[in-house]
Design a protein around this motif. Structure first.
Motif, mmCIF file in Angstrom:
data_model
loop_
_atom_site.group_PDB
_atom_site.id
_atom_site.type_symbol
_atom_site.label_atom_id
_atom_site.label_comp_id
_atom_site.label_asym_id
_atom_site.label_seq_id
_atom_site.Cartn_x
_atom_site.Cartn_y
_atom_site.Cartn_z
ATOM 1 N N VAL A 252 0.861 -1.183 0.000
ATOM 2 C CA VAL A 252 0.000 0.000 0.000
ATOM 3 C C VAL A 252 0.896 1.232 0.000
ATOM 4 C CG1 VAL A 252 -1.717 1.330 1.296
ATOM 5 C CG2 VAL A 252 -1.865 -1.173 1.222
ATOM 6 N N TYR A 253 0.671 2.130 -0.940
ATOM 7 C CA TYR A 253 1.423 3.387 -0.977
ATOM 8 C C TYR A 253 0.709 4.421 -0.105
ATOM 9 C CZ TYR A 253 2.987 7.955 -2.678
ATOM 10 O OH TYR A 253 3.458 9.250 -2.761
ATOM 11 N N VAL A 254 1.485 5.135 0.708
ATOM 12 C CA VAL A 254 0.943 6.219 1.534
ATOM 13 C C VAL A 254 1.822 7.450 1.345
ATOM 14 C CG1 VAL A 254 0.265 6.979 3.832
ATOM 15 C CG2 VAL A 254 0.109 4.554 3.243
ATOM 16 N N GLY A 255 1.246 8.515 0.835
ATOM 17 C CA GLY A 255 1.998 9.756 0.648
ATOM 18 C C GLY A 255 1.051 10.927 0.515
ATOM 19 N N PHE A 256 1.491 12.086 0.998
ATOM 20 C CA PHE A 256 0.624 13.257 1.021
ATOM 21 C C PHE A 256 1.180 14.427 0.218
ATOM 22 C CE2 PHE A 256 0.002 10.946 5.098
ATOM 23 C CZ PHE A 256 -1.225 10.394 4.783
ATOM 24 N N GLY A 257 2.034 14.118 -0.765
ATOM 25 C CA GLY A 257 2.512 15.134 -1.684
ATOM 26 C C GLY A 257 3.182 16.299 -0.987
ATOM 27 N N SER A 258 2.796 17.515 -1.392
ATOM 28 C CA SER A 258 3.388 18.720 -0.815
ATOM 29 C C SER A 258 2.757 19.104 0.511
ATOM 30 C CB SER A 258 3.246 19.885 -1.797
ATOM 31 O OG SER A 258 1.889 20.060 -2.169
ATOM 32 N N MET A 259 1.735 18.344 0.943
ATOM 33 C CA MET A 259 1.126 18.615 2.245
ATOM 34 C C MET A 259 2.072 18.142 3.346
ATOM 35 S SD MET A 259 -1.757 20.035 1.471
ATOM 36 C CE MET A 259 -0.785 20.776 0.153
ATOM 37 N N ARG A 260 2.222 18.953 4.373
ATOM 38 C CA ARG A 260 3.108 18.608 5.476
ATOM 39 C C ARG A 260 2.296 18.613 6.767
ATOM 40 N NH1 ARG A 260 8.567 22.193 4.166
ATOM 41 N NH2 ARG A 260 8.909 21.380 2.062
ATOM 42 N N GLY A 282 3.966 -1.775 3.159
ATOM 43 C CA GLY A 282 3.714 -0.384 2.819
ATOM 44 C C GLY A 282 4.899 0.325 2.214
ATOM 45 N N LEU A 283 4.588 1.321 1.386
ATOM 46 C CA LEU A 283 5.562 2.282 0.878
ATOM 47 C C LEU A 283 5.151 3.638 1.423
ATOM 48 C CD1 LEU A 283 5.774 1.196 -2.878
ATOM 49 C CD2 LEU A 283 7.579 0.944 -1.157
ATOM 50 N N LEU A 284 6.030 4.273 2.165
ATOM 51 C CA LEU A 284 5.706 5.532 2.832
ATOM 52 C C LEU A 284 6.566 6.644 2.250
ATOM 53 C CD1 LEU A 284 4.066 6.906 5.030
ATOM 54 C CD2 LEU A 284 5.806 6.221 6.692
ATOM 55 N N ALA A 285 5.918 7.629 1.623
ATOM 56 C CA ALA A 285 6.639 8.742 1.003
ATOM 57 C C ALA A 285 6.963 9.780 2.060
ATOM 58 C CB ALA A 285 5.791 9.357 -0.107
ATOM 59 N N VAL A 314 -2.969 5.562 -0.745
ATOM 60 C CA VAL A 314 -3.514 6.488 0.246
ATOM 61 C C VAL A 314 -2.820 7.828 0.010
ATOM 62 C CG1 VAL A 314 -3.803 6.996 2.712
ATOM 63 C CG2 VAL A 314 -3.895 4.620 1.892
ATOM 64 N N HIS A 315 -3.584 8.858 -0.312
ATOM 65 C CA HIS A 315 -2.959 10.125 -0.709
ATOM 66 C C HIS A 315 -3.838 11.314 -0.316
ATOM 67 C CE1 HIS A 315 -5.606 10.678 -4.293
ATOM 68 N NE2 HIS A 315 -5.633 9.352 -4.280
ATOM 69 N N HIS A 316 -3.323 12.517 -0.588
ATOM 70 C CA HIS A 316 -3.955 13.759 -0.118
ATOM 71 C C HIS A 316 -5.056 14.265 -1.031
ATOM 72 C CE1 HIS A 316 -0.907 14.825 -2.988
ATOM 73 N NE2 HIS A 316 -1.319 16.067 -3.053
ATOM 74 N N GLY A 317 -5.178 13.714 -2.225
ATOM 75 C CA GLY A 317 -6.241 14.156 -3.120
ATOM 76 C C GLY A 317 -5.873 15.297 -4.024
ATOM 77 N N GLY A 318 -4.579 15.532 -4.231
ATOM 78 C CA GLY A 318 -4.193 16.491 -5.256
ATOM 79 C C GLY A 318 -4.697 16.019 -6.611
ATOM 80 N N ALA A 319 -4.984 16.965 -7.516
ATOM 81 C CA ALA A 319 -5.550 16.590 -8.814
ATOM 82 C C ALA A 319 -4.652 15.613 -9.564
ATOM 83 C CB ALA A 319 -5.800 17.843 -9.652
ATOM 84 N N GLY A 320 -3.339 15.866 -9.556
ATOM 85 C CA GLY A 320 -2.415 15.003 -10.281
ATOM 86 C C GLY A 320 -2.284 13.621 -9.677
ATOM 87 N N THR A 321 -2.203 13.549 -8.352
ATOM 88 C CA THR A 321 -2.085 12.250 -7.692
ATOM 89 C C THR A 321 -3.369 11.441 -7.862
ATOM 90 O OG1 THR A 321 -0.629 13.287 -6.053
ATOM 91 C CG2 THR A 321 -1.471 11.098 -5.544
ATOM 92 N N THR A 322 -4.508 12.115 -7.761
ATOM 93 C CA THR A 322 -5.786 11.435 -7.971
ATOM 94 C C THR A 322 -5.849 10.841 -9.376
ATOM 95 O OG1 THR A 322 -6.911 12.920 -6.420
ATOM 96 C CG2 THR A 322 -8.294 11.726 -7.994
ATOM 97 N N ALA A 323 -5.433 11.622 -10.362
ATOM 98 C CA ALA A 323 -5.447 11.146 -11.746
ATOM 99 C C ALA A 323 -4.523 9.950 -11.917
ATOM 100 C CB ALA A 323 -5.033 12.269 -12.692
ATOM 101 N N ALA A 324 -3.334 10.015 -11.319
ATOM 102 C CA ALA A 324 -2.373 8.913 -11.456
ATOM 103 C C ALA A 324 -2.907 7.632 -10.829
ATOM 104 C CB ALA A 324 -1.040 9.301 -10.823
#
Length: 409
Positions: A252-260, A282-285, A314-324
């Motif tokens: 399971v990938y878990v990452g929140f992009g530019s969100m901190r 898991g893969l944790l970004a 599992v991600h933050h819902g950025g448009a690009g990450t959602t699309a990917a």
């Protein structure tokens, strides 16, 4: 005759990558991308010209003003005031960078932030095109992504929600932008109503399979499909990552992009606990290291390569990450923070490609465990994600956008 097409990309990597993909598709044109300095190699590595913007979204989001912006109130007014607070220290320099980088342009492509494209186009005497990464054109079909509650107000209220967001956004940035127009662009102040936008073409860099095109959108609005950027041909994964993926079932990938997250240590501890409790790899970004046998921490890995090799995202819902994630055909859980992220989380859920969103501020080990149980136990999520992915593979958003831009003069 070769045109110089300038693409303004002042956001995070999720905003810059689609612009690179779009620029690469403009055969016969020179393309210059305006982005934060840290994206220089990414842009030039794909053969495009680069001009720097001094506003780095990563630094802005990590600043006190940026955290106040992302973690503040959830109303649009609070969001837009936070935007002003985050941009205020760099806005004058950002506008100067944009003007310098756009010098000589024959066509300007820009997001709706401050209507930068309209100001540049008017100053240079060239056409401009708006780039939308989320639905931002007024419609009676649904409310603005920043005003979801307006859906209860009926068709007129939904349409007015877009006008309301545009008006407030312009008023927030108007003092600095009008001063820029007057002092640098040799244009009169745009005033209370802002620049006129009636005939400006709009390229929507998302798919009709994810956001069905409203019937009341004007013909100038083009839903092209996503502008996906595949990894460079020479790119290779880190041996650690390659070996980890080969050593067991998909993680399971878990990452929140530019969100901190303000409590990043607590958040990632909850993630570890939830994964370990369910026996999931898991893969944790994150920048932090982990010595867990079934958890690998990673940093910069192209989503287009990685996500198809995961069990869920599992991600933050950025448009690009959602699309990917949708393109990969894997189920996903969106943990939104602010802006349009709750909207994309809702779209994933309504498409059946994942459970209801779990706001990042509410993420605990117990809450994440419950959502991961849904992700892994409900086979319908994977089936619907694969259905959306099949539709996305049938599209060529860059080719469609190129067709539109060939008609702009």
């Amino acid at each position: 005759m070769t045109r110089l097409v300038v693409i303004v990309a002042p956001g995070s990597r999720g905003d810059v990558q689609p612009c690179i993909a779009l620029g690469r598709g403009l055969d016969g044109d020179r393309v210059r991308v305006l982005a934060a300095e840290r994206f220089r190699e990414l842009v030039t590595g794909y053969g495009l010209e680069f001009a720097p913007l001094s506003a780095d979204p990563g630094e802005i989001l990590g600043s006190d003003g940026g955290r106040e912006w992302t973690e503040g109130g959830r109303t649009p007014a609070t969001f837009l005031r936070g935007l002003r607070g985050a941009l205020a220290p760099v806005l004058e320099r950002l506008l100067a960078d944009v003007q310098r980088g756009a010098a000589g342009a024959d066509l300007v492509l820009a997001p709706t932030l401050g209507f930068l494209g309209a100001h540049l186009g008017a100053s240079l005497g060239v056409p401009d095109v708006e780039l939308h990464y989320q639905p931002s054109v007024p419609t009676r079909m649904f409310a603005h992504p920043l005003l979801p509650w307006a859906a209860r107000l009926g068709p007129c209220g939904r349409r007015l929600s877009f006008r309301a967001v545009d008006t407030v956004a312009w008023q927030v940035l108007r003092p600095e932008v009008d001063r820029w127009r007057d002092r640098s662009l040799d244009l009169p102040p745009a005033g209370w109503c802002g620049p006129r936008r009636k005939e400006t073409p709009v390229l929507c860099g998302f798919s009709d399979a994810v956001v069905p095109r409203p019937k009341d959108w004007p013909v100038r609005v083009h839903v092209t499909g996503y502008w996906f950027l595949d990894p460079p041909v020479a790119w290779r994964p880190d041996p650690r990552l390659r070996d980890f993926l080969a050593s067991g079932p998909p993680p399971v990938y878990v990452g929140f992009g530019s969100m901190r997250p303000s409590e990043a240590e607590r958040t990632f501890a909850a993630v570890r606990t939830a994964l370990r409790g369910l026996g999931l790899r898991g893969l944790l970004a994150t920048d932090a290291e982990s010595d867990d046998e079934d958890l690998l921490t990673i940093q910069d890995v192209p989503h287009a390569w990685l996500f198809p090799r995961t069990a869920a995202v599992v991600h933050h819902g950025g448009a690009g990450t959602t699309a990917a994630a949708l393109r990969a055909g894997v189920p996903s859980l969106v943990c939104p923070v602010f802006s349009d992220q709750p909207y994309w989380g809702d779209r994933v859920s309504r498409l059946g490609a994942g459970p209801r969103p779990l706001p990042l501020r509410e993420l605990t080990a117990d809450a994440l465990t419950a959502r991961l149980l849904e992700l892994s136990g409900n086979l319908l999520f994977r089936r619907e994600a694969q259905y959306v992915a099949a539709r996305l593979r049938e599209e060529d958003g860059v080719a469609r956008a190129r067709e539109v831009l060939l008609t702009v003069s």
